[in-house]
Design a protein around this motif. Structure first.
Motif, PDB file in Angstrom:
ATOM      1  N   PRO A  38      32.989 -27.380  -4.661  1.00 12.52           N
ATOM      2  CA  PRO A  38      31.958 -28.065  -3.871  1.00 12.52           C
ATOM      3  C   PRO A  38      30.719 -28.351  -4.715  1.00 12.52           C
ATOM      4  O   PRO A  38      30.403 -27.609  -5.634  1.00 12.52           O
ATOM      5  N   LYS A  97      28.265 -22.403   4.452  1.00  6.52           N
ATOM      6  CA  LYS A  97      28.128 -23.467   3.460  1.00  6.52           C
ATOM      7  C   LYS A  97      26.682 -23.931   3.399  1.00  6.52           C
ATOM      8  O   LYS A  97      26.027 -24.139   4.410  1.00  6.52           O
ATOM      9  N   ASP A 147      34.566 -22.540   8.118  1.00  2.57           N
ATOM     10  CA  ASP A 147      34.405 -22.890   6.708  1.00  2.57           C
ATOM     11  C   ASP A 147      33.232 -22.119   6.100  1.00  2.57           C
ATOM     12  O   ASP A 147      32.126 -22.129   6.657  1.00  2.57           O
ATOM     13  N   TYR A 148      33.473 -21.489   4.963  1.00  2.00           N
ATOM     14  CA  TYR A 148      32.461 -20.682   4.282  1.00  2.00           C
ATOM     15  C   TYR A 148      32.550 -20.939   2.784  1.00  2.00           C
ATOM     16  O   TYR A 148      33.487 -21.569   2.290  1.00  2.00           O
ATOM     17  N   SER A 149      31.554 -20.403   2.060  1.00  2.00           N
ATOM     18  CA  SER A 149      31.593 -20.395   0.602  1.00  2.00           C
ATOM     19  C   SER A 149      31.892 -18.985   0.130  1.00  2.00           C
ATOM     20  O   SER A 149      31.241 -18.030   0.565  1.00  2.00           O
ATOM     21  N   ASN A 169      33.589 -21.397  -4.101  1.00  2.00           N
ATOM     22  CA  ASN A 169      34.432 -22.461  -3.578  1.00  2.00           C
ATOM     23  C   ASN A 169      34.409 -22.401  -2.065  1.00  2.00           C
ATOM     24  O   ASN A 169      33.943 -21.422  -1.476  1.00  2.00           O
ATOM     25  N   THR A 170      34.923 -23.456  -1.437  1.00  2.00           N
ATOM     26  CA  THR A 170      34.994 -23.504   0.021  1.00  2.00           C
ATOM     27  C   THR A 170      36.290 -22.852   0.492  1.00  2.00           C
ATOM     28  O   THR A 170      37.372 -23.186  -0.007  1.00  2.00           O
ATOM     29  N   HIS A 172      38.530 -21.650   4.095  1.00  2.00           N
ATOM     30  CA  HIS A 172      38.720 -21.965   5.509  1.00  2.00           C
ATOM     31  C   HIS A 172      39.357 -20.740   6.170  1.00  2.00           C
ATOM     32  O   HIS A 172      40.558 -20.500   6.019  1.00  2.00           O
ATOM     33  N   TYR A 182      41.886 -22.223   0.555  1.00  2.00           N
ATOM     34  CA  TYR A 182      40.718 -22.674  -0.199  1.00  2.00           C
ATOM     35  C   TYR A 182      40.978 -24.049  -0.787  1.00  2.00           C
ATOM     36  O   TYR A 182      42.125 -24.501  -0.853  1.00  2.00           O
TER      37      TYR A 182
END
Length: 355
Positions: A38, A97, A147-149, A169-170, A172, A182
């Motif tokens: 990202p 995010k 969704d997270y980092s 990275n992102t 899910h 990811y």
């Protein structure tokens, strides 16, 4: 290639770490630093399982399984880039995010260790397992999913102060299970110090404009213009009714400075056929403004009866009517009961007057 396991996490999950000289058998090479997805992570963040197999981004990674990260898509033992000079430690985090650099907004975190002083203070195989996070803070992420980092960052003051991003990275997260997928990193075109493939710039432009001058106000009626009303029928009262339309005529106003406005008036003579006559009032007119007109602010009469005296057809008030205005109208002729048959003619006079 197997991952070098050098310690076991408190939760009982085997976690591979390597910071500076601590990593065993780690290579010194790292992926090229650049712009990656990202957007905002300085390096790519690939995820491997404990057998050193790169995860493809579509396989679901289970909450209880062990995973680590690498900046290389081919070498699980590649180190990430060197830490900032004032960094004292490394923390692995999961965050909403856009909140990657705000420690206070991280959803959950773990202390990955102190940095070893020296020139080779590069992180090796930061853990990427969900079970590593404390249940007290990760519970909300696990329950809600989304969704997270996921990544790691450099800190000082016992993990209180953020001093630099490692990589992330992102991910899910599946609600209820904590399993996740990811996004496989992609390099952003033009990033990484390569030659730019696009860009924008600004060029200032200055020009002089000559002052406007008033032009003319004019009326254009086509040569030989004629309106023919046909197909007469008798209504219930025995009156002859016929319909037609006016040919288009135009007003052009080029008085761009003064803009005084204008008025169009019409008069209609009585209709005659030999010795027979019908008053002009037998003609009904519904004015219209053509869609091709370039002017604005022009209004028209709703309905008017043809009359020998002047009637307002359309007008432009002061400040409007500049440009071309195309005018026309629907016609209805209603002959009085008992009017002898024949062809009756008249003349409409159109007059344009400036306000």
């Amino acid at each position: 290639m197997k991952i070098n396991l050098t310690r076991v996490a408190a939760a009982g999950l085997a976690v591979a770490i390597g910071i500076g000289a601590v990593g065993l058998g780690a290579t010194s090479a790292t992926a090229a630093v650049g712009d990656w997805t990202p957007n905002g992570t300085p390096e790519p963040y690939y995820i491997y399982d404990f057998d050193g197999v790169l995860q493809n981004g579509t396989t679901v990674l289970h909450y209880d399984d062990g995973f680590v990260a690498s900046p290389s898509p081919t070498d699980v033992e590649a180190r990430f880039a060197a830490a900032p000079a004032d960094a004292e430690g490394v923390w692995v985090f999961i965050a909403p995010k856009g909140k990657e650099t705000s420690i206070a907004d991280w959803s959950s975190k773990i202390d990955f260790g102190l940095l070893v002083p020296g020139p080779d203070n590069r992180v090796l195989q930061p853990t990427a397992s969900m079970a590593q996070f404390p249940a007290t803070t990760f519970g909300a992420v696990k329950a809600a999913g989304g969704d997270y980092s996921l990544g790691f960052a450099f800190t000082k003051n016992n993990g209180v102060t953020f001093v630099g991003m490692g990589a992330y990275n992102t991910v899910h997260v599946v609600a209820g299970t904590g399993d996740y997928t990811y996004d496989v990193p992609q390099q952003i075109p033009g990033g990484g110090g390569s030659d730019p493939v696009g860009g924008t710039g600004e060029i200032g432009i200055t020009t002089a404009v000559a002052g406007p001058v008033d032009g003319a106000l004019s009326l254009t009626v086509p040569s030989g213009a004629k309106a023919t009303l046909g197909n007469p029928t008798l209504d219930a009262d025995g009156r002859s009714i016929s319909t037609g339309s006016l040919p288009t005529f135009s007003v052009t106003d080029e008085r761009f400075v003064s803009k005084p406005g204008w008025t169009v008036n019409t008069t209609v003579a009585d209709f005659g056929s030999g010795s027979n006559s019908v008053p002009a009032s037998a003609l009904g007119i519904v004015p219209s403004i053509g869609a091709s007109s370039t002017s604005s602010g022009v209004s028209k009469a709703t309905f008017l009866a043809g009359a020998q005296s002047s009637s307002l057809f359309a007008e432009a008030v002061a400040g409007s009517g500049i440009g071309q205005t195309d005018l026309s109208g629907a016609l209805t002729f209603t002959a009085p009961k008992g009017t002898p048959a024949g062809t009756y003619t008249s003349t409409m006079t159109v007059t344009l007057v400036s306000k």
